[in-house]
Design a protein around this motif. Structure first.
Motif, PDB file in Angstrom:
ATOM      1  N   UNK A  49       0.770  -1.122   0.103  1.00 22.48           N
ATOM      2  CA  UNK A  49      -0.016   0.061  -0.011  1.00 22.48           C
ATOM      3  C   UNK A  49       0.805   1.518  -0.014  1.00 22.48           C
ATOM      4  N   UNK A  50       0.527   2.380  -0.643  1.00 20.78           N
ATOM      5  CA  UNK A  50       1.282   3.396  -0.849  1.00 20.78           C
ATOM      6  C   UNK A  50       0.590   4.838  -0.352  1.00 20.78           C
ATOM      7  N   UNK A  51       1.109   5.531   0.313  1.00 21.69           N
ATOM      8  CA  UNK A  51       0.608   6.901   0.652  1.00 21.69           C
ATOM      9  C   UNK A  51       1.349   7.920   0.255  1.00 21.69           C
ATOM     10  N   UNK A  52       1.062   8.626  -1.021  1.00 23.12           N
ATOM     11  CA  UNK A  52       1.675   9.600  -1.595  1.00 23.12           C
ATOM     12  C   UNK A  52       1.351  11.020  -0.871  1.00 23.12           C
ATOM     13  N   UNK A  53       2.292  11.684  -0.595  1.00 25.38           N
ATOM     14  CA  UNK A  53       2.012  12.730   0.404  1.00 25.38           C
ATOM     15  C   UNK A  53       1.740  14.222  -0.173  1.00 25.38           C
ATOM     16  N   UNK A  54       0.852  13.934  -1.144  1.00 21.00           N
ATOM     17  CA  UNK A  54       0.397  15.517  -1.642  1.00 21.00           C
ATOM     18  C   UNK A  54      -0.563  16.059  -0.749  1.00 21.00           C
ATOM     19  N   UNK A  55      -0.658  17.381  -0.771  1.00 22.89           N
ATOM     20  CA  UNK A  55      -1.269  18.010   0.478  1.00 22.89           C
ATOM     21  C   UNK A  55      -2.973  17.822  -0.041  1.00 22.89           C
ATOM     22  N   UNK A  56      -3.421  17.334   1.152  1.00 24.99           N
ATOM     23  CA  UNK A  56      -5.098  17.117   1.014  1.00 24.99           C
ATOM     24  C   UNK A  56      -5.711  17.676   2.109  1.00 24.99           C
ATOM     25  N   UNK A  57      -5.303  18.618   2.993  1.00 24.68           N
ATOM     26  CA  UNK A  57      -5.652  18.919   4.087  1.00 24.68           C
ATOM     27  C   UNK A  57      -5.945  17.711   5.301  1.00 24.68           C
ATOM     28  N   UNK A  58      -5.349  16.698   5.114  1.00 20.76           N
ATOM     29  CA  UNK A  58      -5.603  15.509   5.722  1.00 20.76           C
ATOM     30  C   UNK A  58      -6.657  14.640   5.422  1.00 20.76           C
ATOM     31  N   UNK A  59      -7.485  15.170   4.257  1.00 21.92           N
ATOM     32  CA  UNK A  59      -8.429  14.112   3.767  1.00 21.92           C
ATOM     33  C   UNK A  59      -7.610  13.019   3.028  1.00 21.92           C
ATOM     34  N   UNK A  60      -8.261  12.172   2.615  1.00 25.08           N
ATOM     35  CA  UNK A  60      -7.858  10.964   1.651  1.00 25.08           C
ATOM     36  C   UNK A  60      -8.335  10.644   0.454  1.00 25.08           C
ATOM     37  N   UNK A  61      -7.616  10.619  -0.479  1.00 21.65           N
ATOM     38  CA  UNK A  61      -7.986  10.860  -1.798  1.00 21.65           C
ATOM     39  C   UNK A  61      -7.562   9.208  -2.774  1.00 21.65           C
ATOM     40  N   UNK A  62      -8.597   8.648  -2.815  1.00 19.85           N
ATOM     41  CA  UNK A  62      -8.490   7.248  -3.522  1.00 19.85           C
ATOM     42  C   UNK A  62      -8.505   7.353  -4.826  1.00 19.85           C
ATOM     43  N   UNK A  63      -8.887   8.558  -5.365  1.00 18.61           N
ATOM     44  CA  UNK A  63      -8.988   8.738  -6.842  1.00 18.61           C
ATOM     45  C   UNK A  63      -8.589   9.964  -7.342  1.00 18.61           C
ATOM     46  N   UNK A  64      -8.139  10.040  -8.582  1.00 16.39           N
ATOM     47  CA  UNK A  64      -7.404  11.441  -9.214  1.00 16.39           C
ATOM     48  C   UNK A  64      -7.968  11.408 -10.653  1.00 16.39           C
ATOM     49  N   UNK A  65      -8.021  12.932 -11.189  1.00  9.69           N
ATOM     50  CA  UNK A  65      -8.036  13.225 -12.545  1.00  9.69           C
ATOM     51  C   UNK A  65      -6.794  12.576 -13.394  1.00  9.69           C
ATOM     52  N   UNK A  66      -7.072  12.469 -14.451  1.00  9.35           N
ATOM     53  CA  UNK A  66      -6.156  12.212 -15.625  1.00  9.35           C
ATOM     54  C   UNK A  66      -6.212  13.773 -16.427  1.00  9.35           C
ATOM     55  N   UNK A  67      -4.951  13.742 -17.405  1.00  4.79           N
ATOM     56  CA  UNK A  67      -5.074  15.151 -18.115  1.00  4.79           C
ATOM     57  C   UNK A  67      -3.964  14.719 -19.496  1.00  4.79           C
ATOM     58  N   UNK A  68      -4.394  15.647 -20.149  1.00  2.00           N
ATOM     59  CA  UNK A  68      -2.964  15.877 -21.121  1.00  2.00           C
ATOM     60  C   UNK A  68      -3.216  17.491 -21.571  1.00  2.00           C
ATOM     61  N   UNK A  69      -2.129  18.004 -22.242  1.00  2.00           N
ATOM     62  CA  UNK A  69      -1.969  19.157 -22.490  1.00  2.00           C
ATOM     63  C   UNK A  69      -1.780  18.870 -24.176  1.00  2.00           C
ATOM     64  N   UNK A  70      -2.513  19.802 -24.961  1.00  2.00           N
ATOM     65  CA  UNK A  70      -2.529  19.967 -26.386  1.00  2.00           C
ATOM     66  C   UNK A  70      -2.037  21.320 -26.976  1.00  2.00           C
ATOM     67  N   UNK A  71      -0.835  21.340 -27.732  1.00  2.00           N
ATOM     68  CA  UNK A  71      -0.583  22.586 -28.200  1.00  2.00           C
ATOM     69  C   UNK A  71      -1.239  22.442 -29.875  1.00  2.00           C
TER      70      UNK A  71
END
Length: 419
Positions: free
Chosen positions: A188-210
């Motif tokens: 199990x992994x905890x990535x310590x990005x700031x969350x205000x001590x919430x727990x984020x089990x999901x995240x967005x994806x993205x891409x940039x297009x020029x």
């Protein structure tokens, strides 16, 4: 939900607040703008050595730019927990000018003002790194021996914005080593990005297009001799905004909302002449399960269908590849998983109103674990992403200290405690 084992109260009673805050302020003082990670890695290596961690190693993922990792081996056979975070921060351009003549002027002085520690990298994400290390120290002080292993890995090149950087080179190197068996695979992994001590089990994806639209210049008095790239860009933008509405209507994710695209830049025009070239930039938000390749193909199709003149050319580029050549994939794990609930509970016990299960409105590097390695990962740490990358970056002292207690309680409950 609470756990009536008295652990949080026991940990809170022995927490050395001053030492914990000193560690945090010392970390901010080691400037580590992307490309200069080594300055902070040296500080972390010293800290990890003082903690008595085993297998301490640093290795360069690019010349002069190291990762660092180590572990505390448990006293029995238990699960392996990994805390990971990036060592680099964004730039400080304009910070000193913005705060000139105030106690905030030095972005690396880490002043404590109105109960918060200020400075570049405080939230993103040195509070999380320091809280995770201080949590293990807190368990030692409380006399808690773990059954399973707690590992730490701190990697560079997560932030973008500096030329030639920000392509996740650090975590790519780390994951390669895990796949090769050089570094033990976590459970199990905890990535310590700031969350205000919430727990984020999901995240967005993205891409940039020029998008580069090229027509033909002509003197303004005879515009019929030219091909107006700026007019073509207007048609393209109209088609893209319509496409954004269409993808937003397709589905809504419980934790991270709907997909969309945002046009972030437009440049073009000429001096008293038909504009020959115009460039557009956009960012596309994706939900878990959406294909980056399909989403990019849809954008290209929308633009090409809007520009019908065969003498106007359109080129697409994708400058922000991460765990995918085009960008970063979305990721999610089961929000009802026991580990997610245990971390949520620990944070709620450590500070009232925290530990909420939410979705990450940002992209970071958990997909390298979730999608590539098949290892469940969440984001959780002190700090508020909304003030990161700004002149207002800061972390509340009480939230940081609560993060230490919450992480320590989770380490104990997840890894198990020796009798």
């Amino acid at each position: 939900m609470t756990v009536n084992d008295g652990l949080v109260e026991r940990l809170r009673a022995v927490l050395d607040r001053d030492a914990a805050v000193d560690l945090f302020r010392g970390a901010i003082g080691r400037e580590s703008i992307t490309g200069n990670e080594a300055n902070f890695v040296a500080f972390l290596a010293e800290t990890m050595q003082r903690l008595g961690l085993e297998g301490l190693q640093t290795a360069e993922f690019l010349p002069g730019r190291p990762n660092v990792w180590a572990e505390r081996k448990g006293r029995g056979k238990g699960p392996r927990l990994l805390f990971i975070g990036h060592t680099d921060t964004v730039h400080v351009d304009g910070w000193r000018e913005h705060w000139a003549g105030t106690e905030r002027e030095d972005p690396f002085a880490a002043p404590i003002i109105d109960g918060a520690v200020w400075g570049r990298g405080s939230g993103d994400l040195k509070a999380g790194i320091c809280a995770s290390l201080a949590a293990l120290s807190l368990l030692d002080k409380a006399g808690v021996d773990l059954v399973g292993d707690v590992a730490f890995a701190f990697i560079g090149d997560e932030e973008s914005g500096q030329p030639g950087t920000g392509v996740s080179a650090g975590i790519k190197d780390l994951v390669d080593r895990i796949e090769a068996g050089e570094i033990a695979r976590p459970d199990f992994v905890v990535y310590v990005e700031p969350t205000r001590l919430s727990v984020y089990p999901a995240q967005i994806g993205f891409f940039i297009t020029d998008i580069t639209i090229t027509g033909k210049s002509a003197y303004f008095g005879v515009p019929e001799l030219g091909k107006d790239a700026l007019r073509a860009s207007h048609a393209a933008m109209s088609a893209l905004w319509k496409h954004s509405d269409e993808i937003a209507a397709r589905a809504e994710h419980k934790l991270i909302g709907r997909s969309f695209l945002l046009i972030t830049g437009l440049a073009g025009g000429g001096y008293i002449a038909v504009p020959e070239r115009c460039t557009l930039s956009l960012i596309r938000k994706l939900l878990p399960g959406e294909s980056l390749d399909t989403a990019a193909a849809e954008i290209e199709a929308a633009v090409r269908s809007a520009i019908t003149d065969p003498e106007i050319t359109v080129e697409f580029s994708y400058p922000a590849g991460r765990d995918h050549a085009l960008g970063g994939t979305a990721a999610e794990i089961d929000e009802t998983a026991g580990e997610v609930g245990a971390l949520s509970t620990a944070m709620a016990e450590a500070m009232a109103g925290r530990g909420v299960i939410e979705g990450a409105p940002f992209w970071s590097e958990s997909p390298f674990f979730v999608n590539r390695l098949g290892v469940p990962a969440v984001y959780c740490a002190p700090g508020d992403i909304r003030n990161c990358h700004t002149y207002e970056e800061r972390v509340e002292v009480e939230e940081y200290l609560a993060g230490i207690v919450g992480f320590a309680a989770f380490m104990a409950r997840y890894c198990g405690v020796m009798d």
